[in-house]
Design a protein around this motif. Structure first.
Motif, PDB file in Angstrom:
ATOM      1  N   GLN A  33      -1.517  -1.833  -4.421  1.00 29.36           N
ATOM      2  CA  GLN A  33      -2.850  -0.637  -4.389  1.00 29.36           C
ATOM      3  C   GLN A  33      -2.261   0.654  -4.945  1.00 29.36           C
ATOM      4  O   GLN A  33      -3.109   1.340  -5.160  1.00 29.36           O
ATOM      5  CB  GLN A  33      -3.282  -0.561  -2.980  1.00 29.36           C
TER       6      GLN A  33
ATOM      7  N   HIS B  14      -5.448  -1.067  -8.231  1.00 31.26           N
ATOM      8  CA  HIS B  14      -6.186   0.121  -8.386  1.00 31.26           C
ATOM      9  C   HIS B  14      -5.912   0.809  -9.599  1.00 31.26           C
ATOM     10  O   HIS B  14      -5.879   2.160  -9.701  1.00 31.26           O
ATOM     11  CB  HIS B  14      -6.013   1.276  -7.112  1.00 31.26           C
TER      12      HIS B  14
ATOM     13  N   GLU C 130       8.794   6.942   1.602  1.00 25.55           N
ATOM     14  CA  GLU C 130      10.143   7.090   1.726  1.00 25.55           C
ATOM     15  C   GLU C 130      10.507   7.485   0.342  1.00 25.55           C
ATOM     16  O   GLU C 130      11.838   7.777   0.289  1.00 25.55           O
ATOM     17  CB  GLU C 130      10.952   5.882   2.415  1.00 25.55           C
TER      18      GLU C 130
ATOM     19  N   TRP D  86      -5.713  12.338   2.691  1.00 26.84           N
ATOM     20  CA  TRP D  86      -7.122  12.217   2.967  1.00 26.84           C
ATOM     21  C   TRP D  86      -7.267  13.642   4.229  1.00 26.84           C
ATOM     22  O   TRP D  86      -8.305  13.888   4.474  1.00 26.84           O
ATOM     23  CB  TRP D  86      -7.811  11.101   3.344  1.00 26.84           C
TER      24      TRP D  86
ATOM     25  N   GLY E 295       0.722  -1.241  -0.189  1.00 24.53           N
ATOM     26  CA  GLY E 295       0.261   0.041  -0.044  1.00 24.53           C
ATOM     27  C   GLY E 295       0.939   1.162   0.098  1.00 24.53           C
ATOM     28  O   GLY E 295       2.149   1.293  -0.301  1.00 24.53           O
ATOM     29  N   ALA E 296      -0.027   2.241   0.180  1.00 24.02           N
ATOM     30  CA  ALA E 296       0.933   3.763   0.077  1.00 24.02           C
ATOM     31  C   ALA E 296       2.042   3.813   1.062  1.00 24.02           C
ATOM     32  O   ALA E 296       2.932   4.554   0.618  1.00 24.02           O
ATOM     33  CB  ALA E 296      -0.226   4.789   0.173  1.00 24.02           C
TER      34      ALA E 296
ATOM     35  N   ALA F 181       9.351   0.458   5.807  1.00 22.21           N
ATOM     36  CA  ALA F 181       9.595  -0.809   4.852  1.00 22.21           C
ATOM     37  C   ALA F 181      10.985  -0.350   4.292  1.00 22.21           C
ATOM     38  O   ALA F 181      11.523  -1.507   4.122  1.00 22.21           O
ATOM     39  CB  ALA F 181       8.597  -0.323   3.744  1.00 22.21           C
TER      40      ALA F 181
ATOM     41  N   PHE G   1      -2.593   7.958   2.637  1.00 20.58           N
ATOM     42  CA  PHE G   1      -3.711   8.462   2.661  1.00 20.58           C
ATOM     43  C   PHE G   1      -4.115   8.854   4.038  1.00 20.58           C
ATOM     44  O   PHE G   1      -4.730   9.888   4.427  1.00 20.58           O
ATOM     45  CB  PHE G   1      -4.709   7.601   1.974  1.00 20.58           C
ATOM     46  N   ARG G   2      -3.898   7.777   4.998  1.00 22.58           N
ATOM     47  CA  ARG G   2      -4.475   7.869   6.266  1.00 22.58           C
ATOM     48  C   ARG G   2      -3.680   8.264   7.549  1.00 22.58           C
ATOM     49  O   ARG G   2      -3.936   8.162   8.460  1.00 22.58           O
ATOM     50  CB  ARG G   2      -5.435   6.380   6.323  1.00 22.58           C
TER      51      ARG G   2
ATOM     52  N   VAL H 156      -9.444  -0.830   3.059  1.00 28.02           N
ATOM     53  CA  VAL H 156     -10.179  -0.512   1.654  1.00 28.02           C
ATOM     54  C   VAL H 156     -10.531  -1.911   0.786  1.00 28.02           C
ATOM     55  O   VAL H 156      -9.551  -2.877   0.927  1.00 28.02           O
ATOM     56  CB  VAL H 156      -9.294   0.416   0.547  1.00 28.02           C
TER      57      VAL H 156
ATOM     58  N   GLY I 119       3.046  -1.625   4.328  1.00 25.09           N
ATOM     59  CA  GLY I 119       2.579  -0.399   4.374  1.00 25.09           C
ATOM     60  C   GLY I 119       1.059  -0.110   3.649  1.00 25.09           C
ATOM     61  O   GLY I 119       0.891   0.769   2.770  1.00 25.09           O
ATOM     62  N   THR I 120       0.424  -1.030   4.390  1.00 31.70           N
ATOM     63  CA  THR I 120      -1.049  -0.781   4.239  1.00 31.70           C
ATOM     64  C   THR I 120      -1.759  -0.897   5.445  1.00 31.70           C
ATOM     65  O   THR I 120      -1.530  -1.565   6.286  1.00 31.70           O
ATOM     66  CB  THR I 120      -1.568  -1.745   3.009  1.00 31.70           C
ATOM     67  N   SER I 121      -2.987  -0.106   5.444  1.00 34.39           N
ATOM     68  CA  SER I 121      -3.695   0.118   6.616  1.00 34.39           C
ATOM     69  C   SER I 121      -4.785  -1.139   6.198  1.00 34.39           C
ATOM     70  O   SER I 121      -5.575  -1.494   7.308  1.00 34.39           O
ATOM     71  CB  SER I 121      -4.652   1.268   6.763  1.00 34.39           C
TER      72      SER I 121
ATOM     73  N   ASN J  82       4.805  -2.431   9.219  1.00 32.99           N
ATOM     74  CA  ASN J  82       4.029  -1.253   9.028  1.00 32.99           C
ATOM     75  C   ASN J  82       4.543  -0.326  10.117  1.00 32.99           C
ATOM     76  O   ASN J  82       5.010  -0.855  11.243  1.00 32.99           O
ATOM     77  CB  ASN J  82       2.812  -1.446   9.151  1.00 32.99           C
ATOM     78  N   ARG J  83       4.547   0.985  10.028  1.00 35.84           N
ATOM     79  CA  ARG J  83       5.076   1.932  10.969  1.00 35.84           C
ATOM     80  C   ARG J  83       4.173   1.728  12.350  1.00 35.84           C
ATOM     81  O   ARG J  83       4.577   2.076  13.281  1.00 35.84           O
ATOM     82  CB  ARG J  83       5.038   3.382  10.445  1.00 35.84           C
ATOM     83  N   GLU J  84       2.870   1.128  11.977  1.00 29.87           N
ATOM     84  CA  GLU J  84       2.249   1.026  13.177  1.00 29.87           C
ATOM     85  C   GLU J  84       1.347  -0.024  13.131  1.00 29.87           C
ATOM     86  O   GLU J  84       1.189  -0.638  12.028  1.00 29.87           O
ATOM     87  CB  GLU J  84       1.119   2.637  13.186  1.00 29.87           C
TER      88      GLU J  84
HETATM   89  N1  APR Z   1       6.888   1.956   6.169  1.00 30.63           N
HETATM   90  C1  APR Z   1       5.827   1.209   6.316  1.00 30.63           C
HETATM   91  N2  APR Z   1       4.604   1.412   6.679  1.00 30.63           N
HETATM   92  C2  APR Z   1       4.167   2.811   6.476  1.00 30.63           C
HETATM   93  C3  APR Z   1       5.399   3.661   6.067  1.00 30.63           C
HETATM   94  C4  APR Z   1       6.501   3.418   6.018  1.00 30.63           C
HETATM   95  N3  APR Z   1       7.685   4.269   5.789  1.00 30.63           N
HETATM   96  N4  APR Z   1       4.556   5.008   6.042  1.00 30.63           N
HETATM   97  C5  APR Z   1       3.349   4.834   6.486  1.00 30.63           C
HETATM   98  N5  APR Z   1       3.291   3.298   6.547  1.00 30.63           N
HETATM   99  C6  APR Z   1       1.895   2.717   6.841  1.00 30.63           C
HETATM  100  C7  APR Z   1       0.909   3.671   7.741  1.00 30.63           C
HETATM  101  O1  APR Z   1       0.968   3.480   8.925  1.00 30.63           O
HETATM  102  C8  APR Z   1      -0.479   2.997   7.022  1.00 30.63           C
HETATM  103  O2  APR Z   1      -0.996   1.668   8.046  1.00 30.63           O
HETATM  104  O3  APR Z   1       1.264   2.474   5.740  1.00 30.63           O
HETATM  105  C9  APR Z   1      -0.227   2.568   5.820  1.00 30.63           C
HETATM  106  C10 APR Z   1      -0.749   3.418   4.617  1.00 30.63           C
HETATM  107  O4  APR Z   1      -2.064   3.376   4.920  1.00 30.63           O
HETATM  108  P1  APR Z   1      -3.152   4.189   4.004  1.00 30.63           P
HETATM  109  O5  APR Z   1      -2.600   5.537   3.923  1.00 30.63           O
HETATM  110  O6  APR Z   1      -4.657   3.861   4.322  1.00 30.63           O
HETATM  111  O7  APR Z   1      -2.826   3.522   2.365  1.00 30.63           O
HETATM  112  P2  APR Z   1      -3.348   2.279   1.709  1.00 30.63           P
HETATM  113  O8  APR Z   1      -3.461   1.214   2.747  1.00 30.63           O
HETATM  114  O9  APR Z   1      -2.454   2.129   0.730  1.00 30.63           O
HETATM  115  O10 APR Z   1      -4.660   2.679   1.232  1.00 30.63           O
HETATM  116  C11 APR Z   1      -5.537   1.776   0.519  1.00 30.63           C
HETATM  117  O11 APR Z   1      -7.084   3.680  -0.140  1.00 30.63           O
HETATM  118  O12 APR Z   1      -7.606   5.578  -0.527  1.00 30.63           O
HETATM  119  C12 APR Z   1      -7.505   4.279  -1.091  1.00 30.63           C
HETATM  120  O13 APR Z   1      -7.132   3.976  -3.409  1.00 30.63           O
HETATM  121  C13 APR Z   1      -6.397   4.383  -2.219  1.00 30.63           C
HETATM  122  O14 APR Z   1      -4.972   2.562  -2.832  1.00 30.63           O
HETATM  123  C14 APR Z   1      -5.459   3.251  -1.654  1.00 30.63           C
HETATM  124  C15 APR Z   1      -6.469   2.604  -0.555  1.00 30.63           C
END
Ligand code: APR
Length: 251
Positions: free
Chosen positions: A101, A119, A29, A42, A23-24, A231, A35-36, A191, A186-188, A212-214
């Protein structure tokens, strides 16, 4: 951390089908906000007004303003150590597919070949009326970008309210249901329907390795090995440990 890295590398070495779901967070980095997280996209733009297909159709010029702002950032982004590590893991035959994603093309730029873009991808635009497709560079100075038929173009990314490309959905399901190891990076994982991938893999017996950072809702429910951190720092350590282990005969 050392012990966890060795454990994760062991899972990857023994797995005959390793899949990643990203994910995002994996691109943060590289300078692309997620996004969240706090300060994420967002928190600046309400997804109900900028990320749904109905919002796009109602006010394409307004949505394109956000898209071009994001496009500037993505256009300058380069693959980071996490993307490169995953590209290397695939090149040595220890990662079989990435389901992403993200629409930033950074996995491909980081050397990964088998990438499923759940996506879509932001590097091309399509006309919803005549179907003509353009590369984003051709239209960068237009807001909103228009087709030669004069209708507004849409980026080839999936907005909320749009269907996931059938091929991406099918292939992702196939890989997840045959995975023996799933890297979730790196995804929450909030979605849908992409967030069903970890449970599909788990049900098929896969070990889940999360970076994940959290902590997320997966961490205490599906995750077998959890790395809290970035990551770009953790992925290369896992790949180096897997390369070291691979050199040794399996016990
Ligand atoms: N290393 C690891 N994890 C990270 C880092 C990092 N450097 N930076 C952020 N994160 C984590 C955050 O803690 C969070 O849990 O990555 C996750 C990003 O979550 P979102 O911002 O929700 O992104 P994502 O999960 O990809 O969102 C899914 O939502 O808005 C839609 O279409 C959009 O594809 C996206 C989808």
């Amino acid at each position: 951390m050392e012990k966890l890295v060795e454990q994760a590398a062991g899972v990857i070495i023994e797995s005959r089908m390793t899949v990643a779901l990203t994910g995002a967070g994996i691109s943060v980095e590289s300078g692309i906000p997620d996004f969240r997280s706090a300060g994420g996209l967002w928190s600046k733009y309400d997804p109900a007004e900028y990320a749904t297909i109905s919002a796009f159709r109602a006010n394409p010029k307004k949505v394109w303003k956000m898209l071009w702002e994001m496009g500037e950032v993505v256009g300058q982004a380069r693959p980071n150590k996490a993307h490169l590590a995953m590209g290397e893991l695939e090149s040595i035959g220890l990662l079989h597919c990435i389901i992403t994603q993200n629409v930033d093309n950074l996995h491909q730029a980081g050397g990964s070949r088998n990438v499923i873009e759940y996506h879509g991808n932001s590097s091309t635009l399509s006309c919803l009326w005549c179907g003509k497709r353009y590369r984003v560079e051709e239209k960068r100075d237009e807001n909103p970008p228009r087709c030669e038929c004069q209708n507004v173009l849409k980026p080839d990314v999936i907005f909320f309210g749009e269907a996931i490309p059938e091929d991406a959905m099918r292939r992702s399901f196939e890989f997840a249901s045959s995975a023996q190891a799933l890297l979730v990076v790196g995804t929450s994982a909030v979605v849908s329907p992409v967030n069903t991938i970890p449970s599909i893999a788990k049900r098929s017996g896969a070990k889940i390795i999360e970076i994940n950072r959290e902590r997320t809702h997966l961490t205490d429910s599906l995750t077998d090995i959890f790395f809290q951190g970035s990551a770009g720092e953790i992925m290369p350590q896992i790949v180096e440990a897997a390369k070291r282990k691979r050199g040794k005969p399996l016990p």
